[in-house]
Design an enzyme around this catalytic site. Structure first.
Site, short mmCIF file in Angstrom:
data_model
loop_
_atom_site.label_atom_id
_atom_site.label_comp_id
_atom_site.label_asym_id
_atom_site.label_seq_id
_atom_site.Cartn_x
_atom_site.Cartn_y
_atom_site.Cartn_z
N ARG A 40 0.75 -1.05 0.08
CA ARG A 40 0.06 -0.14 -0.03
C ARG A 40 1.01 1.35 -0.05
NH1 ARG A 40 -2.88 -3.68 -0.35
NH2 ARG A 40 -2.20 -3.21 -2.59
N GLN A 77 -23.06 2.19 -1.10
CA GLN A 77 -22.10 1.09 -1.30
C GLN A 77 -20.74 1.74 -1.70
OE1 GLN A 77 -23.60 -2.40 -3.42
NE2 GLN A 77 -24.93 -0.97 -4.18
N ASN A 78 -20.66 2.99 -1.80
CA ASN A 78 -19.64 3.81 -2.35
C ASN A 78 -18.77 4.17 -1.39
OD1 ASN A 78 -21.02 3.58 -4.84
ND2 ASN A 78 -21.90 5.89 -4.76
N ASP A 88 -16.46 6.79 -1.62
CA ASP A 88 -15.62 7.98 -2.04
C ASP A 88 -15.95 9.36 -1.08
OD1 ASP A 88 -18.07 7.84 -4.86
OD2 ASP A 88 -18.24 8.68 -2.97
N HIS A 93 -19.74 -0.42 2.59
CA HIS A 93 -18.39 -0.94 2.13
C HIS A 93 -17.26 0.03 2.60
CE1 HIS A 93 -20.65 -3.11 -1.44
NE2 HIS A 93 -20.89 -3.86 0.07
N CYS A 126 -9.84 -0.50 12.88
CA CYS A 126 -9.15 -1.62 13.68
C CYS A 126 -10.11 -3.04 13.26
CB CYS A 126 -9.13 -1.36 14.90
SG CYS A 126 -8.75 -2.97 16.03
N CYS A 140 -6.18 -2.32 22.85
CA CYS A 140 -6.77 -3.53 21.91
C CYS A 140 -5.86 -4.14 21.28
CB CYS A 140 -7.81 -2.60 20.84
SG CYS A 140 -8.27 -3.78 19.58
N THR A 150 -27.16 1.35 -8.70
CA THR A 150 -26.58 0.29 -8.50
C THR A 150 -26.89 -0.98 -9.16
OG1 THR A 150 -25.89 -1.47 -6.70
CG2 THR A 150 -28.19 -0.34 -6.66
N SER A 151 -25.87 -1.81 -9.64
CA SER A 151 -26.27 -2.94 -10.63
C SER A 151 -27.13 -4.21 -9.67
CB SER A 151 -25.13 -3.68 -11.14
OG SER A 151 -24.07 -3.98 -10.16
N1 APR Z 1 -26.82 7.23 -12.76
C1 APR Z 1 -27.32 6.34 -12.03
N2 APR Z 1 -26.75 5.05 -12.48
C2 APR Z 1 -25.84 4.87 -13.18
C3 APR Z 1 -25.43 6.34 -14.02
C4 APR Z 1 -25.90 7.44 -13.59
N3 APR Z 1 -25.31 8.43 -14.21
N4 APR Z 1 -24.18 5.47 -14.55
C5 APR Z 1 -24.25 4.26 -14.50
N5 APR Z 1 -25.30 3.96 -13.70
C6 APR Z 1 -25.56 2.65 -13.25
C7 APR Z 1 -25.10 1.38 -14.04
O1 APR Z 1 -26.15 1.13 -14.99
C8 APR Z 1 -25.02 0.25 -13.10
O2 APR Z 1 -26.26 -0.36 -12.91
O3 APR Z 1 -24.92 2.21 -12.21
C9 APR Z 1 -24.67 0.92 -11.84
C10 APR Z 1 -23.44 0.65 -11.44
O4 APR Z 1 -23.01 -0.70 -11.23
P1 APR Z 1 -21.76 -1.22 -10.42
O5 APR Z 1 -20.82 -0.70 -11.13
O6 APR Z 1 -21.84 -2.87 -10.17
O7 APR Z 1 -21.72 -0.49 -9.08
P2 APR Z 1 -22.23 -0.79 -7.70
O8 APR Z 1 -23.66 -1.44 -7.76
O9 APR Z 1 -22.30 -0.16 -6.80
O10 APR Z 1 -21.35 -2.24 -7.33
C11 APR Z 1 -21.70 -2.91 -5.88
O11 APR Z 1 -19.66 -4.08 -6.18
O12 APR Z 1 -17.57 -4.34 -6.85
C12 APR Z 1 -18.35 -4.07 -5.79
O13 APR Z 1 -17.68 -3.04 -3.68
C13 APR Z 1 -17.89 -2.78 -5.06
O14 APR Z 1 -19.77 -1.30 -4.03
C14 APR Z 1 -19.30 -1.94 -5.11
C15 APR Z 1 -20.43 -3.04 -5.48
#
Ligand code: APR
Length: 272
Positions: A74, A115-116, A118, A133, A141, A169, A207-208
């Site tokens: 790292r 799940q972000n 950032d 996440h 810790c 700890c 989210t996917s």
């Molecule tokens: N607005 C809304 N949704 C969007 C946009 C946008 N401008 N652009 C893309 N998307 C959608 C995509 O269609 C997709 O369904 O955001 C989703 C992103 O999906 P992923 O990249 O799989 O992200 P996420 O669902 O947060 O992944 C979950 O997977 O790899 C792990 O830890 C990582 O937290 C992450 C988790």
């Protein structure tokens, strides 16, 4: 910004009506929320995993087997941040983050599970939030769960791995970001489950919905008959469960949702 088409405006109107009737709307956010801040998603077009392939699922096992070596790598990598790390460090909250924080201030969103990692939701002003996440700007810790902002936790490269100083700890300290294969801190899971039980409206944004336990919370809510709003330009496994689907970017859909909720609040629109 291109004007939203009629079908999308209609979907946002129906979403606003559901949220206006709800007392405890819970949101699950994913990487799509931050795409308009210049941070790539993981999956889908241009996604990090789409381009580079999924990372090893035993990241945490590798860390736990040799935390000192993990830290040495790292520190070496910190000298040349990856494109992803650079994108996060340069990113600013976008209109979607700011609108979601406004929806919380309006009382229209009770809790956000993101799940972000950032930190953009917090920087946009979101307060009731579970970073399931973790957060890349924090350290944690692994033994007692104590967390510190990275800025306040100076890692001594001569004493690796860093150890927890909390009440004797002595546990190993790592980045707060949850690695693949790492147990999600129990407090975070408890909060997500509690908020999901209280939800009378659930919204997923960007989210996917393929990673658990996060993707399970909206499913648990719909099993209780709770209406689900999906905001995503693409279809997901949750689409068939959604009461309302808004096929639009979050940076456009969420500000439009605020305007409609305000008109609902003023009673100047009938609930469709
Ligand atoms: N607005 C809304 N949704 C969007 C946009 C946008 N401008 N652009 C893309 N998307 C959608 C995509 O269609 C997709 O369904 O955001 C989703 C992103 O999906 P992923 O990249 O799989 O992200 P996420 O669902 O947060 O992944 C979950 O997977 O790899 C792990 O830890 C990582 O937290 C992450 C988790």
């Amino acid at each position: 910004m291109t004007p939203l088409d009629t079908a999308t405006q209609d979907a946002i109107t129906r979403a606003a009506a559901l949220m206006a009737r709800a007392r405890h709307t819970v949101v699950l956010a994913g990487a799509g929320m931050s795409k308009e801040s210049g941070i790539p998603t993981f999956r889908g077009d241009g996604g990090l995993w789409t381009i580079n392939g999924e990372p090893p699922l035993n990241q945490y096992e590798t860390f736990a087997a040799d935390p000192r070596r993990w830290w040495e790598r790292r520190i070496e990598e910190a000298a040349q941040p990856s494109d992803f790390a650079a994108a996060i460090d340069d990113a600013q909250p976008n209109p979607g983050h700011r609108a979601l924080a406004e929806l919380e201030r309006m009382g229209a969103v009770a809790h956000l599970i993101t799940q972000n990692i950032d930190d953009l939701h917090r920087r946009a002003g979101q307060e009731s939030i579970t970073e399931i996440h973790g957060n890349r700007h924090w350290m944690r810790c692994v033994a007692c769960g104590m967390r510190w902002p990275k800025a306040e936790y100076i890692v001594d490269a001569t004493e690796l791995p860093p150890r927890c100083t909390q009440d004797g700890c002595g546990g190993i300290v790592k980045s707060d970001t949850v690695m693949f294969g790492e147990p999600i801190p129990a407090l975070a899971l408890e909060r997500c489950a509690r908020e999901t039980r209280r939800a009378d409206c659930f919204m997923t944004i960007g989210t996917s919905a393929v990673v658990y336990p996060a993707a399970g919370y909206p499913i648990d809510a719909t099993r209780r008959g709770v209406p689900l709003i999906e905001i995503n330009p693409e279809e997901t496994p949750l689409t068939p469960l959604a009461t309302v689907v808004v096929r639009a970017p979050s940076g456009e859909a969420l500000p439009a949702l605020i305007e409609l909720l305000r008109t609902h609040r003023n009673g100047s629109t009938t609930t469709p």
